[in-house]
Enzyme design. Structure first.
Site, short mmCIF file in Angstrom:
data_model
loop_
_atom_site.label_atom_id
_atom_site.label_comp_id
_atom_site.label_asym_id
_atom_site.label_seq_id
_atom_site.Cartn_x
_atom_site.Cartn_y
_atom_site.Cartn_z
N GLY A 157 45.94 53.62 111.22
CA GLY A 157 45.84 53.56 109.80
C GLY A 157 47.27 53.24 109.11
O GLY A 157 47.90 52.62 110.06
N ILE A 159 50.13 55.05 108.61
CA ILE A 159 51.26 55.51 109.45
C ILE A 159 51.44 54.97 110.66
O ILE A 159 52.38 54.56 111.30
CB ILE A 159 51.26 57.03 109.37
CG1 ILE A 159 51.53 57.64 107.71
CG2 ILE A 159 52.65 57.59 110.06
CD1 ILE A 159 51.27 59.13 107.38
N SER A 238 50.33 64.36 112.39
CA SER A 238 49.19 64.31 111.62
C SER A 238 49.08 65.79 110.88
O SER A 238 49.60 66.23 109.96
CB SER A 238 48.09 63.74 112.51
OG SER A 238 47.86 64.87 113.50
N ARG A 239 48.43 66.48 111.49
CA ARG A 239 48.04 67.87 111.20
C ARG A 239 48.35 68.95 112.69
O ARG A 239 47.65 68.37 113.52
CB ARG A 239 47.02 68.33 110.51
CG ARG A 239 46.98 67.87 109.01
CD ARG A 239 47.84 68.42 107.99
NE ARG A 239 47.74 68.03 106.53
CZ ARG A 239 48.46 67.13 106.13
NH1 ARG A 239 49.27 66.55 106.90
NH2 ARG A 239 48.45 66.73 104.81
N GLU A 268 51.20 76.98 110.83
CA GLU A 268 52.43 76.30 110.03
C GLU A 268 52.83 77.28 109.17
O GLU A 268 51.87 77.94 108.27
CB GLU A 268 51.99 74.90 109.50
CG GLU A 268 53.11 74.03 109.62
CD GLU A 268 52.53 72.75 109.26
OE1 GLU A 268 52.72 72.43 107.86
OE2 GLU A 268 52.41 71.96 110.06
N HIS A 287 57.35 69.83 109.15
CA HIS A 287 56.40 69.29 108.41
C HIS A 287 57.33 68.16 107.12
O HIS A 287 57.03 68.52 106.11
CB HIS A 287 55.46 69.94 107.66
CG HIS A 287 54.37 69.19 107.31
ND1 HIS A 287 53.20 69.78 107.27
CD2 HIS A 287 54.19 68.05 106.72
CE1 HIS A 287 52.04 68.93 106.91
NE2 HIS A 287 52.73 67.92 106.36
P1 NAP Z 1 45.06 56.65 107.03
O1 NAP Z 1 45.51 55.31 106.70
O2 NAP Z 1 43.91 57.01 106.49
O3 NAP Z 1 44.91 56.44 108.82
C1 NAP Z 1 44.19 57.36 109.58
C2 NAP Z 1 43.56 56.64 110.48
O4 NAP Z 1 42.90 57.69 111.46
C3 NAP Z 1 42.58 55.70 110.16
O5 NAP Z 1 42.94 54.43 110.82
C4 NAP Z 1 41.37 56.37 110.69
O6 NAP Z 1 40.20 55.48 110.89
C5 NAP Z 1 41.77 57.21 111.94
N1 NAP Z 1 40.81 58.07 112.21
C6 NAP Z 1 40.20 58.92 111.51
N2 NAP Z 1 39.32 59.59 112.21
C7 NAP Z 1 39.40 59.32 113.49
C8 NAP Z 1 38.86 59.74 114.65
N3 NAP Z 1 37.81 60.71 114.51
N4 NAP Z 1 39.20 59.18 115.82
C9 NAP Z 1 39.92 57.94 115.75
N5 NAP Z 1 40.40 57.62 114.70
C10 NAP Z 1 40.32 58.22 113.46
O7 NAP Z 1 46.12 57.93 106.91
P2 NAP Z 1 47.55 57.53 107.00
O8 NAP Z 1 48.29 57.45 105.61
O9 NAP Z 1 47.99 57.07 108.13
O10 NAP Z 1 47.80 59.39 107.23
C11 NAP Z 1 47.26 59.97 108.33
C12 NAP Z 1 47.53 61.42 108.29
O11 NAP Z 1 48.93 61.79 108.67
C13 NAP Z 1 46.98 62.10 107.10
O12 NAP Z 1 46.04 62.50 106.88
C14 NAP Z 1 48.09 63.40 107.05
O13 NAP Z 1 47.43 64.28 107.77
C15 NAP Z 1 49.20 62.97 107.99
N6 NAP Z 1 50.35 62.91 107.50
C16 NAP Z 1 51.50 63.82 107.66
C17 NAP Z 1 52.84 63.64 107.34
C18 NAP Z 1 53.83 64.49 107.61
O14 NAP Z 1 54.72 64.80 106.76
N7 NAP Z 1 53.78 64.54 108.91
C19 NAP Z 1 52.91 62.66 106.23
C20 NAP Z 1 51.67 61.87 105.72
C21 NAP Z 1 50.71 61.96 106.43
P3 NAP Z 1 39.86 53.91 111.14
O15 NAP Z 1 39.99 53.40 112.57
O16 NAP Z 1 38.13 53.58 110.53
O17 NAP Z 1 40.70 53.28 110.08
C1 GLV Z 2 51.58 65.08 104.30
O1 GLV Z 2 51.63 65.91 105.28
C2 GLV Z 2 50.76 64.20 103.59
O2 GLV Z 2 49.61 64.39 104.19
O3 GLV Z 2 51.10 63.37 102.92
#
Ligand code: NAP
Ligand code: GLV
Length: 330
Positions: A157, A159, A238-239, A268, A287
């Site tokens: 997605g 990130i 991710s989480r 966490e 985080h």
């Molecule tokens: P995103 O754009 O929605 O990308 C998530 C990707 O994972 C999508 O491409 C999605 O599906 C794919 N996915 C969902 N379920 C799946 C599964 N069961 N099997 C395989 N692929 C799957 O979200 P993002 O902005 O990249 O953020 C992702 C996650 O990072 C957030 O939900 C959050 O938990 C975490 N995060 C953490 C931090 C931090 O500080 N560490 C910061 C920001 C976000 P498709 O393949 O259908 O597109």
């Molecule tokens: C941070 O963890 C976020 O989901 O933006």
């Protein structure tokens, strides 16, 4: 004229607060520790809208206690703290902040990947502890080579894509597994789609970027870790709950994988006495994926704009339950 009441559950950038104050009577939670679920229910009892955070639990009892809510604006992309169907059922719009944090979070994925591979934290600690007695030794501090290796992305997605692009900059071969195949990205960047098992088996570095959902809870457990290379490094931004922490500890101590770079953990914060903190082949961060000044400010401003749009009964810039637009006639 009626001014909507807004609660902001954490300190955020002042210009985002200024924006909210132009239209609303606003209160801000003053402490670093988040409000408890009981406190949150009291604080939102009379609110028309709120700016919320990943640690705020948003569920049916909260909606029962806050009947006036029109909009909740989360300053994060992950939404696993929110009962989204319940919000939709109650007609509450959910704002969130995808995109603006993707590059900063991918930068940190690479910081973790490099730090773990090249033993950056471990060797820095060793120097500070007074152990650097020999200027240079040909066999000391050998780590894993990043360039030329295979980077696996789980969840391509926002990130995941930014992390994959950084891999290309390091001359890595990029493979990915995601819920949906992305032929256009494959064509544009040369990424290769693989099954989950192949991503586990072939990656030298496996970077996890799926959201936490019922399907991805403990996505990576013993069975999956045993399929990885003993030289592989796992990176998680991710989480925490996406990886089974006990299985990960086993994998790191039994040599199923070589190391892990973790920005998130289950639970966490990591308890001070958690055995994972005794391992040299792990880098643990608190985080901080999106914690750059620029990204956090953009997230907070977007959060404020989402909130204001919801209060005005307009479409949000980024909405997690846009199916409500039709019901609300906007
Ligand atoms: P995103 O754009 O929605 O990308 C998530 C990707 O994972 C999508 O491409 C999605 O599906 C794919 N996915 C969902 N379920 C799946 C599964 N069961 N099997 C395989 N692929 C799957 O979200 P993002 O902005 O990249 O953020 C992702 C996650 O990072 C957030 O939900 C959050 O938990 C975490 N995060 C953490 C931090 C931090 O500080 N560490 C910061 C920001 C976000 P498709 O393949 O259908 O597109
Ligand atoms: C941070 O963890 C976020 O989901 O933006």
């Amino acid at each position: 004229m009626y001014k909507p009441r807004v609660y902001v559950t954490r300190q955020i950038f002042p210009d985002a607060l200024d924006l909210i104050e132009t239209v609303a009577n606003m209160e801000v939670w003053p402490d670093d520790e988040p409000p408890s679920p009981e406190q949150l229910r009291e604080l939102l009892a009379d609110a028309d809208g709120a700016v919320i955070n990943v640690m705020d639990r948003i569920d049916a009892p909260l909606f029962d206690a806050a009947p006036k809510l029109k909009v909740l604006s989360q300053v994060a992309v992950g939404l696993d703290n929110i009962d989204i169907p319940e919000a939709t059922k109650r007609g509450v719009l959910l704002g969130y902040t995808p995109g603006v944090l993707a590059k900063a979070t991918a930068d940190l994925a690479f910081a973790l990947l490099l730090a773990t591979a090249r033993r950056v934290v471990e060797s820095d600690k060793w120097v500070r502890e007074g152990n650097w007695k020999i200027s240079h030794h040909p066999m000391f501090w050998l780590g894993s080579e990043v360039n030329g290796s295979t980077l696996g992305i789980l969840g391509l997605g926002g990130i995941g894509l930014e992390t994959a692009k950084r891999g290309l900059g390091f001359d890595m071969k990029v493979i990915y597994h995601s819920r949906t195949r992305k032929p256009e990205l494959e064509k544009e960047y040369g990424f290769k789609y693989v099954s989950l098992n192949k991503a586990l088996a072939d990656s030298d570095f496996l970077s996890i970027h799926v959201p936490l959902t019922p399907e991805t809870n403990k996505f990576i457990g013993e069975k999956q870790l045993k399929k990885m290379k003993p030289t592989a490094i796992l990176v998680n931004l991710s989480r925490g709950q996406v990886i089974d922490s006990d299985a990960l500890y086993k994998a790191l101590t039994k040599g199923w994988i070589a190391g892990a770079g973790l920005d998130v953990f289950d639970p966490e914060p990591v308890p001070e006495n958690h055995p994972i903190l005794d391992l040299d082949n792990v880098v643990v961060l608190p985080h901080i994926g999106s914690a750059s000044n620029r990204s956090r400010r953009e997230m907070h401003l977007m959060g404020a704009r989402n909130l204001l749009a919801g209060l005005k009964g307009e479409r949000l810039e980024e909405c997690a339950n846009p199916e409500l637009y039709e019901t609300l006639g906007i």
